[in-house]
Write an enzyme that holds these catalytic residues in place. Sequence first.
Site, PDB file in Angstrom:
ATOM      1  N   SER A 152     137.666  98.124  23.392  1.00 48.50           N
ATOM      2  CA  SER A 152     138.168  97.073  24.273  1.00 48.50           C
ATOM      3  C   SER A 152     139.614  96.726  23.929  1.00 48.50           C
ATOM      4  CB  SER A 152     137.243  95.855  24.194  1.00 48.50           C
ATOM      5  OG  SER A 152     137.554  94.918  25.201  1.00 48.50           O
ATOM      6  N   ASP A 206     131.061  98.921  33.422  1.00 51.06           N
ATOM      7  CA  ASP A 206     131.799  97.909  32.661  1.00 51.06           C
ATOM      8  C   ASP A 206     132.305  96.816  33.612  1.00 51.06           C
ATOM      9  OD1 ASP A 206     133.535  96.450  30.987  1.00 51.06           O
ATOM     10  OD2 ASP A 206     134.074  98.248  29.848  1.00 51.06           O
ATOM     11  N   HIS A 238     130.043  96.985  29.073  1.00 52.79           N
ATOM     12  CA  HIS A 238     131.130  96.786  28.116  1.00 52.79           C
ATOM     13  C   HIS A 238     130.555  96.749  26.705  1.00 52.79           C
ATOM     14  CE1 HIS A 238     135.264  95.886  27.173  1.00 52.79           C
ATOM     15  NE2 HIS A 238     134.905  94.860  26.416  1.00 52.79           N
TER      16      HIS A 238
END
Length: 264
Positions: A152, A206, A238
């Site tokens: 991320s 995601d 995610h």
Amino acid sequence: MSSLVRFLFTLAAAIAAASLLVASLRRRAPPPGLPAQLVPPSHMAGRNRSFVLWLHGLGDSGPANEPIRNFFSAPEFRLTKWAFPTAPRSPVSCNHGFVMPSWFDIHELPMSAGSPQDETGVLKAVENVHAMIDREVSDGIHPENIFVCGFSQGGALTLASVLLYPKKLGGGAVFSGWVPFGSSFTERISPEARKTPILWSHGMDDRTVLFEAGQAGLPFLQSVGVNCEFKAYPDLGHSLSKEELLYLESWIKGRLQASQEKDG
């Protein structure tokens, strides 16, 4: 005891001691005819060492990610040094200024391909990552045995750090990340950095860093001449999956093997 007897006794003791010393030296020396390549010089051990730097996502911590290393059990990782740093705590705009571990500011979530970027904050974070890499290089680890990986926000920082490092590294692995700067930064990418391979993994489901943000990374890297392997994972949101980490192990292992064969 006569002088002659004492002299003979001392002479015999000296001969025995000398014999023991010679025998000891023979045991320490390699057998005659042993090929030179079987007695590796000390610098080869340093060349075979590697370093993996893992950068966590927004609000996370380094120690919480340390179990990731358990997926890397192949012999090639026997001499691998791992680092799981924690980002400094700072206010984050997308979370209404709430203070949390963050490598740089994030203005909005979900992250899309056109989201605004904190380029100044990214560059400051990149400097810190480069300092960590430089310490390992100074310690004797070859740059091509150094891998930067991140999830991320950590994935976005991974990409920026690898592209802006002046030397070719072993590789950069981006998980659910994005390109954290504009096209003007391409001028800062050195010819050596363009040789560093990138592995990009992204979940198609995601909802935090949209799949389109990840997809935008591939044409960007292709435009600057960086080799990127992009892997899409259906039904993955995610998060990190076991499948992604197992593939990362194989990906890094192959590059370490190639590096060792090159040295050999």
